[in-house]
Design a protein around this motif. Structure first.
Motif, short mmCIF file in Angstrom:
data_model
loop_
_atom_site.label_atom_id
_atom_site.label_comp_id
_atom_site.label_asym_id
_atom_site.label_seq_id
_atom_site.Cartn_x
_atom_site.Cartn_y
_atom_site.Cartn_z
N ALA A 147 0.84 -1.21 0.00
CA ALA A 147 0.00 0.00 0.00
C ALA A 147 0.87 1.25 0.00
CB ALA A 147 -0.94 -0.01 1.21
N TRP A 148 1.96 1.21 0.72
CA TRP A 148 2.88 2.35 0.79
C TRP A 148 3.45 2.64 -0.59
CZ3 TRP A 148 3.76 5.66 4.67
CH2 TRP A 148 4.89 6.50 4.59
N LYS B 255 7.28 4.06 10.12
CA LYS B 255 8.58 4.22 10.80
C LYS B 255 9.06 2.88 11.34
CE LYS B 255 10.85 6.79 14.46
NZ LYS B 255 10.68 7.68 15.61
N ASP B 256 8.16 2.12 11.96
CA ASP B 256 8.50 0.82 12.52
C ASP B 256 9.00 -0.15 11.44
OD1 ASP B 256 8.57 -1.05 14.76
OD2 ASP B 256 6.84 -2.04 13.82
N LEU B 257 8.46 -0.02 10.23
CA LEU B 257 8.86 -0.90 9.13
C LEU B 257 10.01 -0.33 8.30
CD1 LEU B 257 5.37 -2.16 7.93
CD2 LEU B 257 7.06 -3.37 9.33
N GLY B 258 10.53 0.81 8.73
CA GLY B 258 11.68 1.39 8.03
C GLY B 258 11.34 2.10 6.74
N MET B 259 10.08 2.49 6.59
CA MET B 259 9.66 3.20 5.38
C MET B 259 10.08 4.66 5.54
SD MET B 259 8.30 0.50 4.22
CE MET B 259 7.28 0.73 2.82
N GLU B 260 10.47 5.25 4.45
CA GLU B 260 10.91 6.65 4.50
C GLU B 260 9.72 7.58 4.46
OE1 GLU B 260 13.72 9.60 1.93
OE2 GLU B 260 14.31 7.49 2.10
N LEU B 261 9.60 8.41 5.49
CA LEU B 261 8.53 9.39 5.55
C LEU B 261 8.95 10.66 4.81
CD1 LEU B 261 7.51 8.97 9.28
CD2 LEU B 261 6.12 8.38 7.30
N PRO B 262 7.99 11.28 4.09
CA PRO B 262 8.33 12.52 3.37
C PRO B 262 8.67 13.65 4.32
CG PRO B 262 6.03 11.88 3.01
CD PRO B 262 6.64 10.86 3.90
#
Length: 158
Positions: free
Chosen positions: A124-125, A151-158
């Motif tokens: 989905a991300w 954040k917990d899954l290490g996805m980069e936030l804009p």
């Protein structure tokens, strides 16, 4: 205490057991019922978000909170039922938002895994270009819950 892997596996097992794999947003009421619990909304103060009544097999959720908050609280209470059966825990909003005990942190982790399963969240991300608002809407959660999961899954936030 449970490891994150243990919690993820337990959440996955409940999704499979309730036969709701691939359904988004995850139908939490079906998961609660598969565990033998009936979800109930109560009109209470803003302090109490939810609790599990083990004796009467009910999960109480504060109906005065936002639909997204109610979903997370229901998932959190399902987490207590799975991870901490029989422990009388009244969840105050402040404890869910900023958990200060291992039991509360585990229930939050379980809720995140249940509502936003790891692989489904990652897909989905990507599909939504990392737009946390669109991802939150897809899963029926708050922007804050989706941000924490990312954040917990290490996805980069804009």
């Amino acid at each position: 205490m449970y490891s994150k892997c243990d919690i993820e596996e337990k959440a996955r097992k409940e999704i499979v057991r309730a036969d709701v794999e691939g359904i988004v947003p995850v139908p939490l009421d079906r998961i609660a019922r598969a565990l033998g619990y009936e979800p109930y909304k109560f009109e209470g103060s803003g302090d109490v978000s939810g609790l599990v009544d083990y004796e009467n097999k009910r999960i109480y959720i504060n109906g005065n909170e936002s639909p997204q908050r109610q979903r997370f609280t229901l998932a959190h209470e399902i987490g207590h039922a799975v991870l901490h059966p029989g422990q009388r825990i009244v969840d105050y909003r402040r404890n869910i938002d900023a958990p200060n005990t291992p039991v509360e942190r585990e229930a939050n982790q379980f809720a995140s895994e249940l509502i936003m399963p790891r692989e489904r969240f990652k897909s989905a991300w990507r599909e939504r270009g990392g737009n946390v608002y669109r991802v939150a809407a897809y899963f029926g959660v708050s922007h804050a819950a989706a941000s924490i999961r990312a954040k917990d899954l290490g996805m980069e936030l804009p």
